[in-house]
Enzyme design. Sequence first.
Site, PDB file in Angstrom:
ATOM      1  N   LYS A 130     -10.713   6.119 -11.096  1.00 36.32           N
ATOM      2  CA  LYS A 130      -9.748   7.173 -11.410  1.00 36.32           C
ATOM      3  C   LYS A 130     -10.108   7.666 -12.939  1.00 36.32           C
ATOM      4  O   LYS A 130     -10.838   7.159 -13.859  1.00 36.32           O
ATOM      5  CB  LYS A 130      -8.228   6.431 -11.326  1.00 36.32           C
ATOM      6  CG  LYS A 130      -7.942   6.038 -10.342  1.00 36.32           C
ATOM      7  CD  LYS A 130      -6.703   6.158  -9.722  1.00 36.32           C
ATOM      8  CE  LYS A 130      -6.172   5.706  -8.417  1.00 36.32           C
ATOM      9  NZ  LYS A 130      -6.281   6.925  -7.510  1.00 36.32           N
ATOM     10  N   ASP A 163      -7.495  -0.269  -2.880  1.00 32.20           N
ATOM     11  CA  ASP A 163      -6.797   0.973  -2.764  1.00 32.20           C
ATOM     12  C   ASP A 163      -7.785   1.986  -2.027  1.00 32.20           C
ATOM     13  O   ASP A 163      -7.422   2.570  -1.485  1.00 32.20           O
ATOM     14  CB  ASP A 163      -6.443   1.598  -4.247  1.00 32.20           C
ATOM     15  CG  ASP A 163      -5.884   2.789  -3.963  1.00 32.20           C
ATOM     16  OD1 ASP A 163      -4.834   3.050  -3.139  1.00 32.20           O
ATOM     17  OD2 ASP A 163      -6.161   3.754  -4.734  1.00 32.20           O
ATOM     18  N   LYS A 203     -10.404  14.032   7.268  1.00 32.61           N
ATOM     19  CA  LYS A 203     -10.630  15.026   6.522  1.00 32.61           C
ATOM     20  C   LYS A 203     -11.986  15.854   7.474  1.00 32.61           C
ATOM     21  O   LYS A 203     -12.572  15.074   8.022  1.00 32.61           O
ATOM     22  CB  LYS A 203     -11.358  14.565   5.109  1.00 32.61           C
ATOM     23  CG  LYS A 203     -10.308  14.000   4.120  1.00 32.61           C
ATOM     24  CD  LYS A 203     -10.914  13.893   2.848  1.00 32.61           C
ATOM     25  CE  LYS A 203     -10.052  13.076   2.019  1.00 32.61           C
ATOM     26  NZ  LYS A 203      -9.170  13.958   1.357  1.00 32.61           N
ATOM     27  N   HIS A 244     -11.130   3.526   2.590  1.00 33.66           N
ATOM     28  CA  HIS A 244     -11.684   4.860   2.612  1.00 33.66           C
ATOM     29  C   HIS A 244     -13.438   4.694   2.431  1.00 33.66           C
ATOM     30  O   HIS A 244     -14.067   5.287   3.288  1.00 33.66           O
ATOM     31  CB  HIS A 244     -11.328   5.894   1.350  1.00 33.66           C
ATOM     32  CG  HIS A 244      -9.835   6.047   1.405  1.00 33.66           C
ATOM     33  ND1 HIS A 244      -9.033   6.029   2.489  1.00 33.66           N
ATOM     34  CD2 HIS A 244      -8.982   6.221   0.350  1.00 33.66           C
ATOM     35  CE1 HIS A 244      -7.758   6.220   2.156  1.00 33.66           C
ATOM     36  NE2 HIS A 244      -7.748   6.322   0.877  1.00 33.66           N
ATOM     37  N   ASP A 293      19.126   1.980   5.099  1.00 35.06           N
ATOM     38  CA  ASP A 293      18.459   1.167   4.083  1.00 35.06           C
ATOM     39  C   ASP A 293      17.449  -0.025   4.871  1.00 35.06           C
ATOM     40  O   ASP A 293      18.151  -1.007   4.858  1.00 35.06           O
ATOM     41  CB  ASP A 293      19.343   0.567   2.927  1.00 35.06           C
ATOM     42  CG  ASP A 293      18.551   0.269   1.787  1.00 35.06           C
ATOM     43  OD1 ASP A 293      17.450  -0.238   1.835  1.00 35.06           O
ATOM     44  OD2 ASP A 293      19.216   0.039   0.780  1.00 35.06           O
TER      45      ASP A 293
HETATM   46  C1  BG6 Z   1      -5.150   7.048  -1.353  1.00 34.95           C
HETATM   47  C2  BG6 Z   1      -5.188   6.252  -2.773  1.00 34.95           C
HETATM   48  O1  BG6 Z   1      -5.375   6.281  -0.312  1.00 34.95           O
HETATM   49  O2  BG6 Z   1      -5.948   8.108  -1.545  1.00 34.95           O
HETATM   50  C3  BG6 Z   1      -5.071   7.071  -4.015  1.00 34.95           C
HETATM   51  O3  BG6 Z   1      -4.237   5.284  -2.551  1.00 34.95           O
HETATM   52  C4  BG6 Z   1      -6.139   8.099  -3.927  1.00 34.95           C
HETATM   53  O4  BG6 Z   1      -5.150   5.947  -5.002  1.00 34.95           O
HETATM   54  C5  BG6 Z   1      -6.304   9.037  -2.725  1.00 34.95           C
HETATM   55  O5  BG6 Z   1      -6.081   9.015  -5.098  1.00 34.95           O
HETATM   56  C6  BG6 Z   1      -7.194   9.919  -2.728  1.00 34.95           C
HETATM   57  O6  BG6 Z   1      -7.218  10.722  -1.674  1.00 34.95           O
HETATM   58  P1  BG6 Z   1      -7.748  12.211  -1.807  1.00 34.95           P
HETATM   59  O7  BG6 Z   1      -7.497  12.676  -0.226  1.00 34.95           O
HETATM   60  O8  BG6 Z   1      -7.092  12.787  -2.742  1.00 34.95           O
HETATM   61  O9  BG6 Z   1      -9.173  12.211  -2.144  1.00 34.95           O
END
Ligand code: BG6
Length: 496
Positions: free
Chosen positions: A343, A239, A186, A244, A93
Amino acid sequence: MTVPARIPPCDIVVFGGTGDLAVRKLLPALYLRDLDGQLTEDTRIIAVSRAGLDDVGYRVKISGDLGQFLPAGTRTAGAVESFVRRLHHVTLDVGLDVEEADAWRDLAVALPDPGRTRVFYLACAPSLFGPISSGLHRSGLVTARSRVVLEKPIGHDLASARRINDEVGTVFAEEQIFRIDHYLGKETVQNLLVLRFANALFEPLWHSGSIDHVQITVSESLGVGGRIGYYDGAGALRDMVQNHLLQLLCLVAMEPPAQVQPEAVRDEKLKVLQALRPLRGPEVACATVRGQYTAGLVGNCPVPGYTDELDGRHSDTETFAALKVEVQNWRWAGVPFYLRTGKRLDRHAAEIVVQLRGVPHSVFPEVDDVELVANRLVLRLQPDEGVHLRLVTKVPGPGGLRLREVPLSLSFAQAFADRLPDAYERLLGDVMRGNPTLFMRRDEIEAAWTWVEPILAAWAESDQPPRRYAAGTGGPAAATALIERDGRTWHEENQQ
Ligand code: BG6
């Protein structure tokens, strides 16, 4: 079909070995690399968790779980049986036992050979990155051939990112630290580099003289679901945008590196991050939109709103963000980059749209059926991965000159019959081989936070709450206005 090269033997230690990421992404990715014959006989996977399982219990659990998360047609009983023999489980843990040297003894016993490459994958909360690193160090488990993989988010602002980087950096050298952004793994994202730098066609046009603007969209139809505890403290900017979307922007905007080598690529991406025009104070309200979904219909199914998922608790966390960004350098001066992500939107899609400028002069007579729209390059990252170049062509037949826009399309699914590997398959292989090209360097993470932080601060101080949008729609109307006031429109799915 080419046979992928074998990956040198490794001990892969997954902290959070029974967690969502390990079960949904990491173990399926390793299974698929095993299925392709890339893992050597003696490559082992040691899961660390609080689950109190022995090796057999963990193997039984993962044999069952894998079925849910493997792509269709990739699961065979024989392959699963042989894969799970690589699995071991150590109960620890890390939240509680991190200071207790004794608790780490079982892990040390599971890693008897210091000469082998060790990959420590920290698929757990970022607050544990520092403590786990020091636990590994105190137990003498960090060797010269060890690597550590850090999942995002690395911090929630610049100060916390620095703290985590410092803590991990006292144990591991920068070359041993692999900060993952799965978007870089990707296939279509890597293809962006190939498209730009392995074809002579695009690069001469890749600048403000020929490009009007760029759009980057990552739209999700899913809501926050079980991750709301994390997400409510994060929001779309932290996020998705900080990592990304900014990484995608870097790949579009970067200068050609001298070679596709880790430091050369990362140096060029860093320069883009450092050239982002800062958005501060009142500018933030003009150049950004934040939104939050309310209840609505997604694919005809009623879904709750964001605050309903928080049991009605008030929250100003954004589930949608749109931004107009500028890269202040010679190549991109005056070319806006419009970013948006959210989202519970009406579609699940990620794409980069490069809008070229129109022809300088039309040689075609001004008649109704002549439509001279400017060329547009659409890189579809998911789903239906591919590249589409919209060209103006003549409509065949008599009856006067009629022009129409048609896409020149390359579908990766059609061009390459093989399954496109998941990002984690590629990235895990790169960690095992020690290739950090597709991982973020410390200075990139910190440059991204430096740019994002004033936006977060302006939003926190703003008396304008996030704009509401109904789930299943295209996001808040203000995001449409953000681009339309510049005389441009968002690219939508039916336009290839
Ligand atoms: C993650 C985020 O890094 O990427 C998520 O924390 C998001 O919130 C996800 O849904 C999206 O990834 P993908 O590959 O499904 O587009």
